[in-house]
Structure formats: C-alpha cells, structure tokens
Design a protein around this motif. Sequence first.
Motif: not given
Length: 285
Positions: A97-102, A123-125, A138-142, A148-151
Amino acid sequence: MAESPPGIPQPLEPLVTRVLARNASPYTHTGTQSFVVGGSGAVAIIDPGPVDDVHLDALLAAVGDRKVAAILCTHTHRDHSPAAKPLAERTGAPIIGCAPLTMDDEGPRADAAFDIDYRPDRVLADGEAVAGDGWTLVAVATPGHTSNHLAFALPESGALFSGDHVMGWSTTIVSPPDGDMGDYMASLDKLLGREDRVYYPAHGDQVDNPRRLVRGMLGHRKQREGQIARAIERGTHDIPAMVAVMYVGLHPKLLGAAERSVLAHLIDMERRGIVRREGATWQRM
C-alpha cells in the motif's frame, strides 16, 4: 448502516466485512474501521489499525480459515498501520500500500503520530493494483491528509475505501508540515471525477452518495478560506484569534486541530498569492 460494536464482524456486502477497533476518541470518532475484503477464497485486510491483541484476534476471527493474501494501509498514522506488522507475523501476508513516512508531527492529535515501524513489502503507485480470489484493489493516490495517503477502489463492486481522506462523520484534519491543503483539494477534485458507488471510510458510517459529500467538502473548504480572508481584512491576523472567531463553541480538545486546519489554509493561500506571512501574523496581499 450503523456500526457494529468493536470486535464484531459486520458484513457490508458480499466482498466486504467491517471490524471496528477499540480506539474511540474525539479524533477517531467510534474508532478505526478495518476491512476484510474477499469471498470464500483468500482475502485482503485494509487498515489493520493500532496494535491491540483483542482487535487482531477479532480480525483473524473475521477471516476464519481463509488465507490473508495482503495487508493494505491507506496511510501511516498510528491509528491505521501499526497492527500491520504483528498481523503479517501471524499470517505470513505481505504488507502492501502506501509508502513509509516518518517525521515529527506537531499536530494536535496524539493518535495520529506517524508509525515509525511501518515497513511495506510493496508500495503501490496511483493506479497499481493487488488482486485475489474474485477481488481487485486499485490504489487511488489521495494526498492531503498525509502526503502518502492512498484510497483503494474495489472495481468488482464499485466501492472505494477512502481511509481518512473522506470520512463518514467529519472532514479530515489537514495538519502541516505533511498535511497539505492544496493537495487535499486536488484529491477531492480527483474523487469527484470518479463514479464510485459507495465509500467505506476508516471512521464513521459508509457514504452512500459519495459525489454529493465530496462536493459539500469542497464547498466547506472554500467557505473556510473565505472566512479566513474576511477575518484578516477585519483586523484578525493571528491563527488563535481567527479560530476564536471562526469556530465559536468548539470543544476545547479540538482547538488544536482547528488551528492546524487554519494554518493549512493560510499556507495554501500564501502559495497562491492571496496572503503573506509576517512572523506569527498574516496579511492580505
């Protein structure tokens, strides 16, 4: 459809079951909703939630004897993704799913600090998918609530798992530096152009008329921007004073969130040449 109590699997449609976590708060509403997606074969779990053995047991009970093919996270606030790691250890499923973010988050909500231990296997684009027995996600970048939020769209049924981008009880928090109001508005426009049948948010009831709600959210944010501009014109130049004028009667625990939201609007307005910053105060251009 009203939520079931925490830990009780609630079928929403043939491919979707909801399980509510036990982390209710002023910022999570009744708690984080995890979703089990799939039929009689292998399933996916979306937003496994905070680390809580009771919730993990409830998720696995909802899965039953089916295989978990994938664990998906919409974003890495710690009310969403931390349980992915222990769930992967118990099921052998990959985290996708989403990318890591720290990063340090100066926002007001302790439950929304970033999950520093999140380590996805994939990680899904935007537009990429993971599929199983009779389902596709299906990843929807939001971006906006977080960068890094995905729907996740479920084309087999027309559903969209909207995470925190669109919730069923409140507008989302957009808290700089990672939260970005311009990105949030663009992501709402993106969803408005889609034809999803229903949203299953991570907090609050399902959204049965998603385009109407998204149009309302866009209008709400534009109204807030207009309020900010008028407040500055009338001599209110610092954020706490703007919040006092704009959010009359707001619960004191939510004042910090309101201040972050106003800051997000001001940063976006600054980029568009509407306001300028002078120390801790703001002026019209």
